[in-house]
Motif scaffolding. Structure first.
Motif, PDB file in Angstrom:
ATOM      1  N   GLY A 114       0.822  -1.211   0.000  1.00 34.42           N
ATOM      2  CA  GLY A 114       0.000   0.000   0.000  1.00 34.42           C
ATOM      3  C   GLY A 114       0.852   1.254   0.000  1.00 34.42           C
ATOM      4  N   ARG A 115       1.937   1.222   0.752  1.00 36.19           N
ATOM      5  CA  ARG A 115       2.825   2.394   0.781  1.00 36.19           C
ATOM      6  C   ARG A 115       3.498   2.619  -0.570  1.00 36.19           C
ATOM      7  N   LYS A 120       3.745   5.843  -5.547  1.00 34.11           N
ATOM      8  CA  LYS A 120       3.765   5.897  -7.016  1.00 34.11           C
ATOM      9  C   LYS A 120       2.666   6.792  -7.576  1.00 34.11           C
ATOM     10  N   ASN A 121       1.720   7.218  -6.745  1.00 35.16           N
ATOM     11  CA  ASN A 121       0.618   8.053  -7.204  1.00 35.16           C
ATOM     12  C   ASN A 121       1.015   9.525  -7.062  1.00 35.16           C
ATOM     13  N   ALA A 122       1.792  10.007  -8.027  1.00 34.13           N
ATOM     14  CA  ALA A 122       2.345  11.364  -7.982  1.00 34.13           C
ATOM     15  C   ALA A 122       1.254  12.430  -7.948  1.00 34.13           C
ATOM     16  N   ALA A 123       0.173  12.220  -8.686  1.00 37.62           N
ATOM     17  CA  ALA A 123      -0.901  13.217  -8.727  1.00 37.62           C
ATOM     18  C   ALA A 123      -1.543  13.372  -7.347  1.00 37.62           C
ATOM     19  N   HIS A 124      -1.789  12.279  -6.680  1.00 36.97           N
ATOM     20  CA  HIS A 124      -2.393  12.329  -5.348  1.00 36.97           C
ATOM     21  C   HIS A 124      -1.437  12.976  -4.343  1.00 36.97           C
ATOM     22  N   LEU A 125      -0.159  12.611  -4.398  1.00 37.13           N
ATOM     23  CA  LEU A 125       0.829  13.181  -3.477  1.00 37.13           C
ATOM     24  C   LEU A 125       1.004  14.679  -3.680  1.00 37.13           C
ATOM     25  N   GLU A 127      -1.202  16.785  -4.373  1.00 34.47           N
ATOM     26  CA  GLU A 127      -2.283  17.493  -3.683  1.00 34.47           C
ATOM     27  C   GLU A 127      -1.901  17.814  -2.238  1.00 34.47           C
ATOM     28  N   PHE A 128      -0.994  17.032  -1.680  1.00 32.49           N
ATOM     29  CA  PHE A 128      -0.513  17.252  -0.307  1.00 32.49           C
ATOM     30  C   PHE A 128       0.768  18.079  -0.282  1.00 32.49           C
ATOM     31  N   GLY A 129       1.252  18.453  -1.466  1.00 30.31           N
ATOM     32  CA  GLY A 129       2.495  19.195  -1.533  1.00 30.31           C
ATOM     33  C   GLY A 129       3.721  18.292  -1.490  1.00 30.31           C
ATOM     34  N   ILE A 130       3.528  17.027  -1.778  1.00 31.53           N
ATOM     35  CA  ILE A 130       4.637  16.062  -1.753  1.00 31.53           C
ATOM     36  C   ILE A 130       4.994  15.704  -3.189  1.00 31.53           C
ATOM     37  N   GLU A 131       6.290  15.784  -3.463  1.00 32.86           N
ATOM     38  CA  GLU A 131       6.753  15.397  -4.786  1.00 32.86           C
ATOM     39  C   GLU A 131       7.815  14.323  -4.644  1.00 32.86           C
ATOM     40  N   VAL A 132       7.672  13.304  -5.453  1.00 33.73           N
ATOM     41  CA  VAL A 132       8.635  12.195  -5.462  1.00 33.73           C
ATOM     42  C   VAL A 132       9.382  12.275  -6.778  1.00 33.73           C
ATOM     43  N   GLU A 133      10.709  12.397  -6.659  1.00 34.88           N
ATOM     44  CA  GLU A 133      11.525  12.439  -7.871  1.00 34.88           C
ATOM     45  C   GLU A 133      12.132  11.066  -8.084  1.00 34.88           C
ATOM     46  N   GLU A 135      12.045   6.992  -9.617  1.00 36.25           N
ATOM     47  CA  GLU A 135      11.140   5.839  -9.539  1.00 36.25           C
ATOM     48  C   GLU A 135      11.082   5.287  -8.121  1.00 36.25           C
ATOM     49  N   VAL A 136       9.895   4.907  -7.684  1.00 35.61           N
ATOM     50  CA  VAL A 136       9.723   4.258  -6.381  1.00 35.61           C
ATOM     51  C   VAL A 136       9.966   2.764  -6.584  1.00 35.61           C
TER      52      VAL A 136
END
Length: 164
Positions: A114-115, A120-125, A127-133, A135-136
């Motif tokens: 689940g984590r 991996k859901n960049a669009a959802h993250l 919305e919280f101001g979280i960006e993942v650069e 690949e997870v």
């Protein structure tokens, strides 16, 4: 007092079969009762029946619990809370299937997956101001190792609560 007795399934079956056979009624070839599990009202001499043994206090334990899964563990804690002398017969897996192979490890694996899915859901993250650069990724062996370690910890806590 709670005593935890570990034995193989074969040894446990043999022990239980022997105990049950010792107190089972025995009938002769014609069906007549040769030995009864209840006391005879016509004699005043003590018999060796299970009823007499329980009344005279000749048992080592007040309660014997077979298996130490979730139900057996709960029964052991309850009998100890009632100040009953308790023996728990268990195989190698304290906690049973749920703790060792079922509920606990599967939920640990589901939590990890689940984590990863959330990360991996960049669009959802975003919305919280979280960006993942980048690949997870995940390491399957480490995830499985975490599930095993969690099951061992829960198993140890269950065992510790019985002998403490």
């Amino acid at each position: 007092m709670t005593v935890l007795i570990r034995m193989s399934r074969a040894a446990l079956a043999t022990t239980l079969f022997t105990a049950v056979a010792a107190f089972a009624p025995v009938r002769g070839p014609t069906g007549s009762l040769l030995r009864s599990t209840s006391t005879s009202s016509s004699t005043s001499a003590p018999s060796t029946s299970a009823l007499w043994a329980s009344q005279c206090g000749s048992y080592d334990y007040d309660v014997i619990i077979v298996g130490c899964g979730v139900g057996g563990h709960g029964a052991a804690l309850h009998s100890r809370a009632q100040s009953l002398s308790t023996a728990v017969f268990s195989g190698k897996d304290i906690g049973g299937t749920c703790v060792n192979r079922g509920c606990v490890p599967s939920k640990a694996l589901l939590a990890a997956s689940g984590r990863v899915r959330e990360m991996k859901n960049a669009a959802h993250l975003s919305e919280f101001g979280i960006e993942v650069e980048g690949e997870v990724t995940y390491d399957r062996e480490k995830v499985a190792g975490h599930a095993r370690q969690l099951a061992q910890r829960v198993k140890g806590n269950l065992e510790g609560s019985l002998v403490a």
